[in-house]
Write an enzyme that holds these catalytic residues in place. Structure first.
Site, PDB file in Angstrom:
ATOM      1  N   HIS A   1       0.841  -1.198   0.000  1.00  0.00           N
ATOM      2  CA  HIS A   1       0.000   0.000   0.000  1.00  0.00           C
ATOM      3  C   HIS A   1       0.874   1.245   0.000  1.00  0.00           C
ATOM      4  O   HIS A   1       2.102   1.162  -0.096  1.00  0.00           O
ATOM      5  CB  HIS A   1      -1.007  -0.025   1.156  1.00  0.00           C
ATOM      6  CG  HIS A   1      -0.387  -0.104   2.529  1.00  0.00           C
ATOM      7  ND1 HIS A   1       0.387   0.899   3.054  1.00  0.00           N
ATOM      8  CD2 HIS A   1      -0.426  -1.093   3.463  1.00  0.00           C
ATOM      9  CE1 HIS A   1       0.782   0.545   4.263  1.00  0.00           C
ATOM     10  NE2 HIS A   1       0.319  -0.661   4.532  1.00  0.00           N
TER      11      HIS A   1
ATOM     12  N   HIS B   1       4.076   1.563   2.118  1.00  0.00           N
ATOM     13  CA  HIS B   1       5.273   0.895   1.600  1.00  0.00           C
ATOM     14  C   HIS B   1       5.892   1.725   0.474  1.00  0.00           C
ATOM     15  O   HIS B   1       7.106   1.910   0.408  1.00  0.00           O
ATOM     16  CB  HIS B   1       4.937  -0.495   1.035  1.00  0.00           C
ATOM     17  CG  HIS B   1       4.260  -1.406   2.014  1.00  0.00           C
ATOM     18  ND1 HIS B   1       2.974  -1.841   1.845  1.00  0.00           N
ATOM     19  CD2 HIS B   1       4.689  -1.953   3.175  1.00  0.00           C
ATOM     20  CE1 HIS B   1       2.636  -2.638   2.856  1.00  0.00           C
ATOM     21  NE2 HIS B   1       3.662  -2.720   3.681  1.00  0.00           N
TER      22      HIS B   1
ATOM     23  N   CYS C   1       0.943  -9.888  20.419  1.00  0.00           N
ATOM     24  CA  CYS C   1       0.142  -9.581  19.228  1.00  0.00           C
ATOM     25  C   CYS C   1       0.676 -10.393  18.057  1.00  0.00           C
ATOM     26  O   CYS C   1       1.810 -10.178  17.623  1.00  0.00           O
ATOM     27  CB  CYS C   1       0.197  -8.089  18.867  1.00  0.00           C
ATOM     28  SG  CYS C   1      -0.652  -7.744  17.301  1.00  0.00           S
TER      29      CYS C   1
ATOM     30  N   CYS D   1       1.735  -8.053  15.068  1.00  0.00           N
ATOM     31  CA  CYS D   1       3.022  -7.366  15.271  1.00  0.00           C
ATOM     32  C   CYS D   1       4.147  -8.383  15.400  1.00  0.00           C
ATOM     33  O   CYS D   1       5.310  -8.032  15.251  1.00  0.00           O
ATOM     34  CB  CYS D   1       3.018  -6.542  16.549  1.00  0.00           C
ATOM     35  SG  CYS D   1       1.984  -5.092  16.521  1.00  0.00           S
TER      36      CYS D   1
ATOM     37  N   CYS E   1      -3.928  -4.640  21.183  1.00  0.00           N
ATOM     38  CA  CYS E   1      -2.735  -4.086  20.532  1.00  0.00           C
ATOM     39  C   CYS E   1      -2.958  -2.612  20.222  1.00  0.00           C
ATOM     40  O   CYS E   1      -3.974  -2.261  19.622  1.00  0.00           O
ATOM     41  CB  CYS E   1      -2.436  -4.854  19.243  1.00  0.00           C
ATOM     42  SG  CYS E   1      -1.136  -4.073  18.283  1.00  0.00           S
TER      43      CYS E   1
ATOM     44  N   HIS F   1      -2.878  -2.534  16.154  1.00  0.00           N
ATOM     45  CA  HIS F   1      -3.893  -3.283  15.398  1.00  0.00           C
ATOM     46  C   HIS F   1      -5.264  -3.294  16.065  1.00  0.00           C
ATOM     47  O   HIS F   1      -6.237  -3.713  15.454  1.00  0.00           O
ATOM     48  CB  HIS F   1      -3.407  -4.711  15.167  1.00  0.00           C
ATOM     49  CG  HIS F   1      -2.192  -4.768  14.306  1.00  0.00           C
ATOM     50  ND1 HIS F   1      -0.913  -4.943  14.804  1.00  0.00           N
ATOM     51  CD2 HIS F   1      -2.052  -4.618  12.971  1.00  0.00           C
ATOM     52  CE1 HIS F   1      -0.057  -4.913  13.817  1.00  0.00           C
ATOM     53  NE2 HIS F   1      -0.705  -4.717  12.699  1.00  0.00           N
TER      54      HIS F   1
ATOM     55  N   LYS G   1      -3.675   6.180  10.653  1.00  0.00           N
ATOM     56  CA  LYS G   1      -2.603   5.554   9.893  1.00  0.00           C
ATOM     57  C   LYS G   1      -3.240   4.688   8.809  1.00  0.00           C
ATOM     58  O   LYS G   1      -4.240   4.029   9.038  1.00  0.00           O
ATOM     59  CB  LYS G   1      -1.767   4.666  10.822  1.00  0.00           C
ATOM     60  CG  LYS G   1      -0.610   3.999  10.107  1.00  0.00           C
ATOM     61  CD  LYS G   1      -0.033   2.862  10.922  1.00  0.00           C
ATOM     62  CE  LYS G   1       1.050   2.151  10.112  1.00  0.00           C
ATOM     63  NZ  LYS G   1       1.435   0.879  10.726  1.00  0.00           N
TER      64      LYS G   1
ATOM     65  N   LYS H   1      -3.966  -1.856   6.156  1.00  0.00           N
ATOM     66  CA  LYS H   1      -4.991  -2.739   5.631  1.00  0.00           C
ATOM     67  C   LYS H   1      -5.980  -3.141   6.712  1.00  0.00           C
ATOM     68  O   LYS H   1      -7.177  -3.235   6.462  1.00  0.00           O
ATOM     69  CB  LYS H   1      -4.333  -3.982   5.021  1.00  0.00           C
ATOM     70  CG  LYS H   1      -5.296  -4.664   4.059  1.00  0.00           C
ATOM     71  CD  LYS H   1      -4.712  -5.908   3.444  1.00  0.00           C
ATOM     72  CE  LYS H   1      -5.788  -6.565   2.566  1.00  0.00           C
ATOM     73  NZ  LYS H   1      -5.444  -7.932   2.253  1.00  0.00           N
TER      74      LYS H   1
HETATM   75 ZN   LIG Z   1      -0.267  -5.520  16.757  1.00  0.00          ZN
END
Ligand SMILES: [Zn+2]
Length: 513
Positions: free
Chosen positions: A18, A21, A126, A129, A144, A147, A296, A299
């Site tokens: 995405h 990156h 997580c 992560c 998390c 996430h 942020k 996805k």
């Molecule tokens: Zn995480």
């Protein structure tokens, strides 16, 4: 030639590429291209991080082996670099057997040096992560912070990396090298993490098989983060068959990372290298997030702006320019399709594209395409004085947005110059032929210098414009040199300009989804 080694993080293969990156890859490419223009010997590395639990879980769900899934997903990241017009010298995959062997070698040395110990780990973990979270980090009880998913309480026998033993040496590193981490806000963040007291961290995982096996205990694989960090070093051992690039390129000059992986790169990574008796990288530059509606882009949050779509319509140059122009590199900033279209139109199409078209048209119309060989206007020469040095200095510190601003001030200056000189009026008066010569020579030479400097950001259109300016084959090369007058304003070079289609043509924007 001075060596310059720049890296992006290796991207976790379990997601689709995405804009986040693309952002780091573009920034690294701008630095790589600029340093090639300076005549440095450049090595630019990107790649994929492929081990760990998320990949093995996803593979299981899809009914394939982790390697099959990694092979498939790595291709999507490999395809990203050419789409962005990024010139990486190598693409590392952590599933490469050469990488695995080098990881085993370095981490065995870390153990032999007394930095590894067997113990029991328990904590909130997580899986996305691939990281245990401290009590201070977790949100909403046991979620998390990145996430926002529920964490697992895990307990297992691990080999630990004795990070706590390196507390003093890390503090000393930060005291001695204030530019080890930039921007300074990130330096402070890393230092305060260190000063908060370092705990030993898991170096291995016992439950997983998809990873680099621990050579002294094959029931374990290395924790994916240590395996991943070492890519920057291991790549140099096999990127060019038969060559050991470590002599020339280690330590790395710049690691570019996003702020979510600061702890790993600014604390664990130098500690690991210290424990292995290896030289530390010169700089870690930490950039911010590209935000969409204040979040942020990721996805898992479902707010992804597709770089492939933008490039499809506007070309890679436009995206490269926009991301480093609109958001100050190093800070968080919002991006949007509307902002993109506005920058494209006002700066690329109007400020720069129109300046190029008008200048070349006037040289064709008034001087038959021959750039007058006279000295440039001293006023413009003064405004361009020291520009190349200033841009080099800023790019050399990864300050890519201020560097672009320096260049853009001169783009605007040349636009004002066209209005001040009004060459179309000079052309009507035979007695002012010398003034017209000087104005046209100044525009051609000014544009040429700006285009050489902008090449790192907009390589494709820069090449087209240099060719249309007749700036010489050497300058239209992939990397027009900054030295030997390349990015310094001088007398106009003997050149024949040729027709130029609009550099940044107006586009029909994509319909809002
Ligand atoms: Zn995480």
């Amino acid at each position: 030639m001075a060596p310059f080694y720049v890296t992006t993080p290796i991207y976790y293969v379990n997601a689709a590429p995405h804009l986040g990156h693309a952002y780091t890859t573009i920034a690294a490419d701008v630095m790589a291209r600029h340093h090639r223009q300076r005549g440095d010997d450049v090595f630019f590395l990107t790649g994929t991080d492929e081990h760990g639990e998320p990949v093995s879980l996803a593979a299981e769900a899809a009914g394939v082996t982790p390697r099959e899934l990694a092979d498939k997903n790595a291709e999507r990241f490999k395809a990203l670099a050419p789409v962005l017009n990024a010139t990486n010298d190598f693409f590392i995959r952590t599933s490469d057997p050469e990488h695995g062997r080098a990881v085993q070698e370095v981490l065995t040395r870390v153990k032999d040096n007394g930095y590894v110990e067997l113990g029991i780990y328990q904590g909130w973990y997580c899986p996305r992560c691939a990281d245990f979270k401290s009590e201070q980090e977790i949100v909403d009880g046991n979620h998390c912070p990145i996430h926002l998913i529920e964490l697992d309480w895990e307990q297992e026998e691990n080999y630990f990396f004795k990070l706590s033993k390196l507390q003093d040496r890390l503090e000393q590193l930060y005291a001695e090298r204030p530019d080890f981490v930039t921007p300074s806000s990130r330096y402070n963040e890393a230092l305060s993490f260190i000063k908060g007291g370092l705990q030993d961290v898991s170096l291995t995982r016992g439950k997983l098989t998809w990873g680099v096996p621990v050579p002294w205990d094959e029931k374990h694989v290395f924790y994916v983060w240590f395996d991943a960090l070492l890519n920057y070093y291991t790549a140099l051992t096999y990127a060019r068959p038969g060559e050991d690039l470590r002599d020339e390129f280690w330590p790395a000059t710049y690691h570019l990372i996003a702020k979510d992986i600061l702890k790993f790169h600014c604390v664990f990574w130098p500690a690991l290298l210290m424990a292995a008796d290896l030289p530390l990288p010169e700089h870690v530059f930490v950039h911010g997030y590209l935000l969409l509606e204040g979040h942020k882009m990721s996805k898992s949050l479902g707010n992804v702006l597709d770089p492939f779509e933008v490039i499809d319509i506007y070309g890679a140059d436009a995206l490269r320019f926009y991301l480093l122009r609109d958001v100050s590199f190093g800070q968080d900033g919002s991006v949007s399709t509307a902002d993109f279209e506005q920058r494209y139109e006002s700066e690329l199409a109007n400020d720069f594209g129109n300046l190029a078209s008008r200048s070349i048209k006037m040289i064709l119309r008034y001087r038959d395409g021959v750039v007058p060989q006279v000295d440039v206007d001293p006023a413009i020469a003064a405004d361009f004085d020291g520009l190349a040095e200033r841009v080099s200095e800023l790019v050399g510190r990864a300050e890519l947005t201020p560097a672009l601003e320096e260049i853009w001030q001169r783009v605007r200056r040349l636009n004002r110059y066209v209005d001040e000189q009004a060459p179309w009026k000079l052309a009507k008066d035979d007695e002012r032929a010398a003034d017209l010569d000087r104005a046209l020579a100044t525009l051609a030479e000014g544009l040429r210098v700006l285009t050489v400097l902008l090449h790192a950001w907009i390589p494709e259109r820069a090449g087209i414009l240099l060719a249309a300016l007749g700036a010489g084959a050497d300058l239209a090369d992939d990397a027009p040199a900054l030295a030997i007058g390349g990015a310094r304003l001088g007398a106009a070079v003997p050149a024949r300009a040729s027709d130029l289609d609009p550099l940044f043509p107006k586009q029909q924007p994509p319909k809002a989804a």
